[in-house]
Design a protein around this motif. Sequence first.
Motif, PDB file in Angstrom:
ATOM      1  N   LYS A  55      15.467  17.605   8.676  1.00 17.04           N
ATOM      2  CA  LYS A  55      15.363  16.258   8.106  1.00 17.04           C
ATOM      3  C   LYS A  55      14.299  15.451   8.844  1.00 17.04           C
ATOM      4  O   LYS A  55      13.458  14.809   8.224  1.00 17.04           O
ATOM      5  CB  LYS A  55      16.713  15.549   8.203  1.00 17.04           C
ATOM      6  CG  LYS A  55      16.679  14.106   7.696  1.00 17.04           C
ATOM      7  CD  LYS A  55      17.991  13.408   7.931  1.00 17.04           C
ATOM      8  CE  LYS A  55      18.163  13.137   9.403  1.00 17.04           C
ATOM      9  NZ  LYS A  55      19.313  12.298   9.724  1.00 17.04           N
ATOM     10  N   GLN A  56      14.294  15.518  10.148  1.00 16.28           N
ATOM     11  CA  GLN A  56      13.304  14.777  10.928  1.00 16.28           C
ATOM     12  C   GLN A  56      11.891  15.278  10.642  1.00 16.28           C
ATOM     13  O   GLN A  56      10.961  14.477  10.518  1.00 16.28           O
ATOM     14  CB  GLN A  56      13.625  14.862  12.421  1.00 16.28           C
ATOM     15  CG  GLN A  56      14.846  14.048  12.794  1.00 16.28           C
ATOM     16  CD  GLN A  56      15.238  14.224  14.252  1.00 16.28           C
ATOM     17  OE1 GLN A  56      14.825  15.168  14.920  1.00 16.28           O
ATOM     18  NE2 GLN A  56      16.060  13.321  14.741  1.00 16.28           N
ATOM     19  N   ALA A  57      11.723  16.586  10.522  1.00 14.72           N
ATOM     20  CA  ALA A  57      10.407  17.138  10.219  1.00 14.72           C
ATOM     21  C   ALA A  57       9.922  16.659   8.857  1.00 14.72           C
ATOM     22  O   ALA A  57       8.751  16.294   8.690  1.00 14.72           O
ATOM     23  CB  ALA A  57      10.444  18.665  10.276  1.00 14.72           C
ATOM     24  N   LEU A  58      10.812  16.641   7.882  1.00 15.61           N
ATOM     25  CA  LEU A  58      10.463  16.165   6.545  1.00 15.61           C
ATOM     26  C   LEU A  58      10.031  14.699   6.593  1.00 15.61           C
ATOM     27  O   LEU A  58       8.991  14.323   6.030  1.00 15.61           O
ATOM     28  CB  LEU A  58      11.646  16.317   5.593  1.00 15.61           C
ATOM     29  CG  LEU A  58      11.430  15.725   4.202  1.00 15.61           C
ATOM     30  CD1 LEU A  58      10.582  16.654   3.350  1.00 15.61           C
ATOM     31  CD2 LEU A  58      12.748  15.435   3.534  1.00 15.61           C
ATOM     32  N   ILE A  59      10.794  13.875   7.270  1.00 17.91           N
ATOM     33  CA  ILE A  59      10.490  12.449   7.337  1.00 17.91           C
ATOM     34  C   ILE A  59       9.183  12.202   8.088  1.00 17.91           C
ATOM     35  O   ILE A  59       8.331  11.423   7.645  1.00 17.91           O
ATOM     36  CB  ILE A  59      11.658  11.664   7.958  1.00 17.91           C
ATOM     37  CG1 ILE A  59      12.861  11.699   7.002  1.00 17.91           C
ATOM     38  CG2 ILE A  59      11.255  10.227   8.276  1.00 17.91           C
ATOM     39  CD1 ILE A  59      14.152  11.194   7.602  1.00 17.91           C
ATOM     40  N   ALA A  77       7.781  -1.158   3.019  1.00 17.23           N
ATOM     41  CA  ALA A  77       9.138  -1.063   2.481  1.00 17.23           C
ATOM     42  C   ALA A  77       9.606   0.387   2.475  1.00 17.23           C
ATOM     43  O   ALA A  77      10.752   0.687   2.831  1.00 17.23           O
ATOM     44  CB  ALA A  77       9.189  -1.651   1.077  1.00 17.23           C
ATOM     45  N   GLU A  78       8.698   1.310   2.088  1.00 18.34           N
ATOM     46  CA  GLU A  78       9.060   2.725   2.059  1.00 18.34           C
ATOM     47  C   GLU A  78       9.307   3.253   3.466  1.00 18.34           C
ATOM     48  O   GLU A  78      10.248   4.013   3.707  1.00 18.34           O
ATOM     49  CB  GLU A  78       7.974   3.542   1.375  1.00 18.34           C
ATOM     50  CG  GLU A  78       8.382   4.986   1.194  1.00 18.34           C
ATOM     51  CD  GLU A  78       7.390   5.778   0.367  1.00 18.34           C
ATOM     52  OE1 GLU A  78       7.511   7.008   0.388  1.00 18.34           O
ATOM     53  OE2 GLU A  78       6.513   5.184  -0.283  1.00 18.34           O
ATOM     54  N   LEU A  79       8.478   2.842   4.421  1.00 19.64           N
ATOM     55  CA  LEU A  79       8.669   3.258   5.809  1.00 19.64           C
ATOM     56  C   LEU A  79      10.024   2.780   6.328  1.00 19.64           C
ATOM     57  O   LEU A  79      10.764   3.544   6.953  1.00 19.64           O
ATOM     58  CB  LEU A  79       7.541   2.719   6.688  1.00 19.64           C
ATOM     59  CG  LEU A  79       7.637   3.032   8.177  1.00 19.64           C
ATOM     60  CD1 LEU A  79       7.611   4.535   8.404  1.00 19.64           C
ATOM     61  CD2 LEU A  79       6.506   2.358   8.922  1.00 19.64           C
ATOM     62  N   LYS A  80      10.346   1.543   6.044  1.00 18.24           N
ATOM     63  CA  LYS A  80      11.631   1.010   6.469  1.00 18.24           C
ATOM     64  C   LYS A  80      12.782   1.777   5.826  1.00 18.24           C
ATOM     65  O   LYS A  80      13.754   2.128   6.487  1.00 18.24           O
ATOM     66  CB  LYS A  80      11.724  -0.476   6.108  1.00 18.24           C
ATOM     67  CG  LYS A  80      12.971  -1.145   6.608  1.00 18.24           C
ATOM     68  CD  LYS A  80      12.952  -2.646   6.301  1.00 18.24           C
ATOM     69  CE  LYS A  80      14.203  -3.306   6.818  1.00 18.24           C
ATOM     70  NZ  LYS A  80      14.204  -4.734   6.537  1.00 18.24           N
ATOM     71  N   ALA A  81      12.649   2.089   4.538  1.00 20.85           N
ATOM     72  CA  ALA A  81      13.712   2.790   3.828  1.00 20.85           C
ATOM     73  C   ALA A  81      13.911   4.199   4.363  1.00 20.85           C
ATOM     74  O   ALA A  81      15.035   4.637   4.599  1.00 20.85           O
ATOM     75  CB  ALA A  81      13.399   2.830   2.329  1.00 20.85           C
ATOM     76  N   ILE A  82      12.807   4.945   4.563  1.00 23.43           N
ATOM     77  CA  ILE A  82      12.946   6.332   4.980  1.00 23.43           C
ATOM     78  C   ILE A  82      13.318   6.454   6.452  1.00 23.43           C
ATOM     79  O   ILE A  82      14.017   7.384   6.854  1.00 23.43           O
ATOM     80  CB  ILE A  82      11.689   7.166   4.637  1.00 23.43           C
ATOM     81  CG1 ILE A  82      12.045   8.645   4.603  1.00 23.43           C
ATOM     82  CG2 ILE A  82      10.549   6.862   5.574  1.00 23.43           C
ATOM     83  CD1 ILE A  82      10.996   9.524   3.967  1.00 23.43           C
ATOM     84  N   SER A  83      12.889   5.508   7.274  1.00 24.09           N
ATOM     85  CA  SER A  83      13.176   5.606   8.706  1.00 24.09           C
ATOM     86  C   SER A  83      14.651   5.446   9.022  1.00 24.09           C
ATOM     87  O   SER A  83      15.112   5.891  10.078  1.00 24.09           O
ATOM     88  CB  SER A  83      12.345   4.597   9.489  1.00 24.09           C
ATOM     89  OG  SER A  83      12.749   3.279   9.177  1.00 24.09           O
ATOM     90  N   ARG A  84      15.404   4.863   8.128  1.00 23.44           N
ATOM     91  CA  ARG A  84      16.847   4.727   8.398  1.00 23.44           C
ATOM     92  C   ARG A  84      17.562   6.079   8.411  1.00 23.44           C
ATOM     93  O   ARG A  84      18.682   6.197   8.893  1.00 23.44           O
ATOM     94  CB  ARG A  84      17.493   3.768   7.407  1.00 23.44           C
ATOM     95  CG  ARG A  84      17.684   4.324   6.032  1.00 23.44           C
ATOM     96  CD  ARG A  84      18.382   3.299   5.166  1.00 23.44           C
ATOM     97  NE  ARG A  84      19.215   3.977   4.215  1.00 23.44           N
ATOM     98  CZ  ARG A  84      19.370   3.597   2.982  1.00 23.44           C
ATOM     99  NH1 ARG A  84      18.763   2.523   2.541  1.00 23.44           N
ATOM    100  NH2 ARG A  84      20.140   4.273   2.182  1.00 23.44           N
ATOM    101  N   TYR A  85      16.895   7.103   7.892  1.00 22.53           N
ATOM    102  CA  TYR A  85      17.496   8.447   7.895  1.00 22.53           C
ATOM    103  C   TYR A  85      17.189   9.226   9.169  1.00 22.53           C
ATOM    104  O   TYR A  85      17.678  10.340   9.341  1.00 22.53           O
ATOM    105  CB  TYR A  85      17.034   9.235   6.674  1.00 22.53           C
ATOM    106  CG  TYR A  85      17.513   8.628   5.395  1.00 22.53           C
ATOM    107  CD1 TYR A  85      18.859   8.669   5.045  1.00 22.53           C
ATOM    108  CD2 TYR A  85      16.644   7.961   4.540  1.00 22.53           C
ATOM    109  CE1 TYR A  85      19.323   8.085   3.877  1.00 22.53           C
ATOM    110  CE2 TYR A  85      17.094   7.378   3.363  1.00 22.53           C
ATOM    111  CZ  TYR A  85      18.433   7.448   3.045  1.00 22.53           C
ATOM    112  OH  TYR A  85      18.880   6.862   1.888  1.00 22.53           O
ATOM    113  N   LEU A  86      16.380   8.661  10.044  1.00 19.14           N
ATOM    114  CA  LEU A  86      16.072   9.354  11.313  1.00 19.14           C
ATOM    115  C   LEU A  86      17.257   9.330  12.244  1.00 19.14           C
ATOM    116  O   LEU A  86      18.092   8.512  12.221  1.00 19.14           O
ATOM    117  CB  LEU A  86      14.854   8.727  11.995  1.00 19.14           C
ATOM    118  CG  LEU A  86      13.534   9.046  11.336  1.00 19.14           C
ATOM    119  CD1 LEU A  86      12.422   8.231  11.972  1.00 19.14           C
ATOM    120  CD2 LEU A  86      13.214  10.524  11.459  1.00 19.14           C
TER     121      LEU A  86
END
Length: 86
Positions: A55-59, A77-86
């Motif tokens: 997951k981290q590699a994908l992000i 906005a996209e960076l903020k949204a996807i970074s919450r999955y780190l």
Amino acid sequence: MIEPHRHASHPKLSARLKRAEGHLRAVIGMIEGGRPCLEVAQQLQAVEKAVRNAKQALIHDHMDHCLDGENSESDRAELKAISRYL
């Protein structure tokens, strides 16, 4: 129809996740076979780590290749949204 979203790293990520899937199936077999909980927990930890790393590699790959350097409002906005999955 939505175009496929593919990166050069996706085949390697897919292979990693398939290995984790096989490992998870083995853990299920351990549970069904009555293996000790400590052994099962250790193997589940390994599966969890493999999935987390994928997951981290994908992000990180997405952040490197999909967010343009101009940092538009939609990129932020996209960076903020996807970074919450780190």
